[in-house]
Design a protein around this motif. Sequence first.
Motif, PDB file in Angstrom:
ATOM      1  N   GLU A 411       0.839  -1.204   0.000  1.00 48.43           N
ATOM      2  CA  GLU A 411       0.000   0.000   0.000  1.00 48.43           C
ATOM      3  C   GLU A 411       0.872   1.252   0.000  1.00 48.43           C
ATOM      4  O   GLU A 411       0.599   2.215  -0.740  1.00 48.43           O
ATOM      5  N   THR A 415       0.992   4.323  -2.751  1.00 46.13           N
ATOM      6  CA  THR A 415       0.341   5.582  -2.367  1.00 46.13           C
ATOM      7  C   THR A 415       1.255   6.619  -1.729  1.00 46.13           C
ATOM      8  O   THR A 415       0.896   7.796  -1.695  1.00 46.13           O
ATOM      9  N   GLU A 495      -5.950   3.265  -8.764  1.00 44.69           N
ATOM     10  CA  GLU A 495      -6.730   2.887  -7.579  1.00 44.69           C
ATOM     11  C   GLU A 495      -7.217   1.446  -7.652  1.00 44.69           C
ATOM     12  O   GLU A 495      -7.418   0.797  -6.611  1.00 44.69           O
ATOM     13  N   LEU A 498      -4.692  -0.709  -6.048  1.00 47.01           N
ATOM     14  CA  LEU A 498      -4.746  -0.590  -4.592  1.00 47.01           C
ATOM     15  C   LEU A 498      -5.909  -1.396  -4.031  1.00 47.01           C
ATOM     16  O   LEU A 498      -5.777  -2.067  -3.002  1.00 47.01           O
ATOM     17  N   GLU A 499      -7.044  -1.360  -4.713  1.00 49.47           N
ATOM     18  CA  GLU A 499      -8.191  -2.110  -4.215  1.00 49.47           C
ATOM     19  C   GLU A 499      -7.914  -3.611  -4.223  1.00 49.47           C
ATOM     20  O   GLU A 499      -8.311  -4.331  -3.303  1.00 49.47           O
ATOM     21  N   VAL A 502      -5.756  -4.291  -1.194  1.00 52.25           N
ATOM     22  CA  VAL A 502      -6.506  -4.206   0.060  1.00 52.25           C
ATOM     23  C   VAL A 502      -7.472  -5.374   0.196  1.00 52.25           C
ATOM     24  O   VAL A 502      -7.656  -5.927   1.290  1.00 52.25           O
ATOM     25  N   THR A 519      -7.819  -0.225   8.016  1.00 51.83           N
ATOM     26  CA  THR A 519      -7.536  -0.226   6.578  1.00 51.83           C
ATOM     27  C   THR A 519      -8.736   0.240   5.774  1.00 51.83           C
ATOM     28  O   THR A 519      -8.603   0.990   4.795  1.00 51.83           O
ATOM     29  N   TYR A 520      -9.925  -0.197   6.169  1.00 53.16           N
ATOM     30  CA  TYR A 520     -11.137   0.219   5.456  1.00 53.16           C
ATOM     31  C   TYR A 520     -11.343   1.724   5.551  1.00 53.16           C
ATOM     32  O   TYR A 520     -11.650   2.398   4.564  1.00 53.16           O
ATOM     33  N   ARG A 522      -9.049   3.953   6.090  1.00 52.01           N
ATOM     34  CA  ARG A 522      -7.934   4.650   5.453  1.00 52.01           C
ATOM     35  C   ARG A 522      -8.043   4.630   3.927  1.00 52.01           C
ATOM     36  O   ARG A 522      -7.688   5.594   3.247  1.00 52.01           O
ATOM     37  N   THR A 523      -8.537   3.523   3.372  1.00 52.47           N
ATOM     38  CA  THR A 523      -8.522   3.352   1.916  1.00 52.47           C
ATOM     39  C   THR A 523      -9.901   3.415   1.265  1.00 52.47           C
ATOM     40  O   THR A 523     -10.010   3.722   0.081  1.00 52.47           O
TER      41      THR A 523
END
Length: 577
Positions: A411, A415, A495, A498-499, A502, A519-520, A522-523
Motif C-alpha cells: 500500500e 500511495t 486505484e 490498490l483495491e 486491500v 484499513t477500510y 484509510r482506503t
Amino acid sequence: MLKKYKKIIYKGLGTLILAFSFNSCESTELQILDSPNVLIPVQADADLFLNSIEVGLGIFFDGDARGFTTIGLSEEGAEVTRMLQMAGPTYTNAYPPGDFDRSWTQAYAEVLADVRALEPIAEEQQLYTHIGISKAIEAYIMMTLVDYFGDVPFSEALLGAENTNPSLDDDAAIYAAVEGLLNEAIVQFNRDELNGAPSDVFYGGDETQWIKLVNTLKLKLYLQTRLVDSSVGGKINALLNEGNLILTEADDFAFQYSSTNANPDSRHPLFTRNFNVPADVADYMSNSYMVRIKDEYLGRDPRTRYYFYRQSLNFTEDPNEAECITQPRPLSYTPSDVFCNIGDGYWGRDHGDNDGVPPDGGLRTTWGVYPVGGLFDDSRGEAISGRFIGLEGAGISPIMLSSFTNFMLAEGALTAGVNGDARTYFEAGMRASINKVIGFGERLDYLDGEVIADDPDTEDEDESQSVRDLYVPTAENVNSYVNTVLSAYDNASGEDRLEIVVNEYMKALWGNGVEAYNTYRRTGFPSDMQPTYLETPGEFINSFLYPNELVNQNSNASQKANQTVRVFWAEGGPTLE
C-alpha cells in the motif's frame, strides 16, 4: 494464578490507586498507608507483572475465554468491516457505549496500570527488556484506543489521587507520544542487562524480535497517517533501510492460546464461545466475507476450509431455521449483492440482519481451525460435537504478522512513495498468509489418518482417500491462486490496483478486526462491501462512542454527539457505509 496474585497486590495500595484513577470522588484527602499484611507493587515480582501485561493484551484484543460475553476490540472492528456478521440493524443499535466497558477497563485498570507498576521495579533490578516490552505493549494499546475512539486520556491517566478525572488528550498528540514510546522501547532493548531473559510469552525475551515488532508498529503508525502526513514515505523508507521489520513467520507477533479448558480456561475466547456445547454455536459468519473468500478468483482461495467449518453442506428450506428465505431482497441491495443463501452450505447472515435466533446452532457455519483452533472443513457436514475437537481452542490472536507487513508496504509503495516494488510486496503478503494458514492446519492429526469414502465433492464416488489427498491445498493450488490474483493486478492500474491489494489484505486479516477497521477507513476498500440490511442504517462508525466507564465516571469527559466523528488520521478520507 496471575489473577489471584494481582488481587493480592492491589488489595492494598494498588486498589486505592486504581479506584482514584477511574472514579470521580468528592474527597481525595485519604491517608494511604502500606498494610504490613499485603504486598505492595514495589515488592511484586517483575515477571508476574510482565505476564499479566502480556495476557492482558490478548484479552484487550480478543476478549476473555473465561466469560462468554467478554469480547475484545478486534471483534467490533471485524463486524463493521463485514468480516463477521453485525446484527444491528442500525449502527447505533449495534454498538452502544456499554459494549466497550470491559475493553476500556482492561486497557487502563489492568494492562496500563500494570505497566506503571512494573517499570520502577524493573528499572531498580536492571530488567530493561521488561521495560521495553511494557512500552511496546503500551504503545500498541494507546494507538488502538485512538484508532477506535479518537481523543482519550493519556498524559493525565493513571495518576491516582493526584488526578481522579483525567482530561482527554488530542488524538494526534497521543500518536506522537506513541512514536516516542516505541523509540523508548528500542532504547531499553539495547541496554546491557545483567539479569536473565524475562518470562515472555511472545518472544521468550529475544530483544531482536521485539525490536522488529516495534519497528513494524512504527510502520503501521506511519501508514495510518498517510492521508494527513506527506512525509510518511520517507519515514517508512528509513525503517526499510534499517531492515528490522517482521518479514518472516518466525517473527510473527501473535498471542498463543492452549487447549486447557479450566483453572483457568486458556483456550481462544472465540473457540470457547462457539465450541463448548454441542449444537450451540454462538456466532454467525458474515455472508459477504465468506463469498469473498470462497468465490473470488474462481473459488481457488486455499484458505477457505481453514477459515470456515460447515456444520451442514446444504442451506435450509425451512423458514423457521432461516427467515430470510421468505423475505424479499432488501431495498438497499443491488441484484449483484450477496443475500441470504450464498451456496455450497456456507450458512451465515447478512450485514445488519437482526432477526431472532432460530434453532440453527448445529447448522450454521462456524470458525475453522485458523485462527481459533477449531476444525478443518473436510466436507463431513456434521454438527460440532463439543470442545474436544480440532485443535481444542489452541489458536492464536494474530496481532501483527509478516503478511501484514508486506501488505502495508505494498500500500505504501502504491500511495506514499515507499521504496520497493508494490507487486513484489503484494505477492509476498499473499504467500506468507496462505503458508501460515496451511501450516497452522498441519497441527491436526487427522489430515493423514482419516479416510473419507464416497465423498460428495469428488467425481469418483467409489474412491477412498485421506483428508489431505482430497482437501489440503498443494503447491500447485497455491501457485494457481496467487498467479490468478497477480494477473488481475497486472491488468489493473491506479486505484484499482490498490483495491486488489486491500481486498487480499482483508483476506489475510481473518482474526484481526483492528487492522481491517483501520484499513477500510484509510482506503475505502473493498468498495463492494455488502450494504446494511436496512436501507437507512445510520452513518458508518468512523469512531465508536465512548464507553460508559469513561463518560459516567469522569467529569472531564463527555459523550460524542454521534459516531460520525473521524479520528485525526482519517480526516478527508473516503466516505464509508
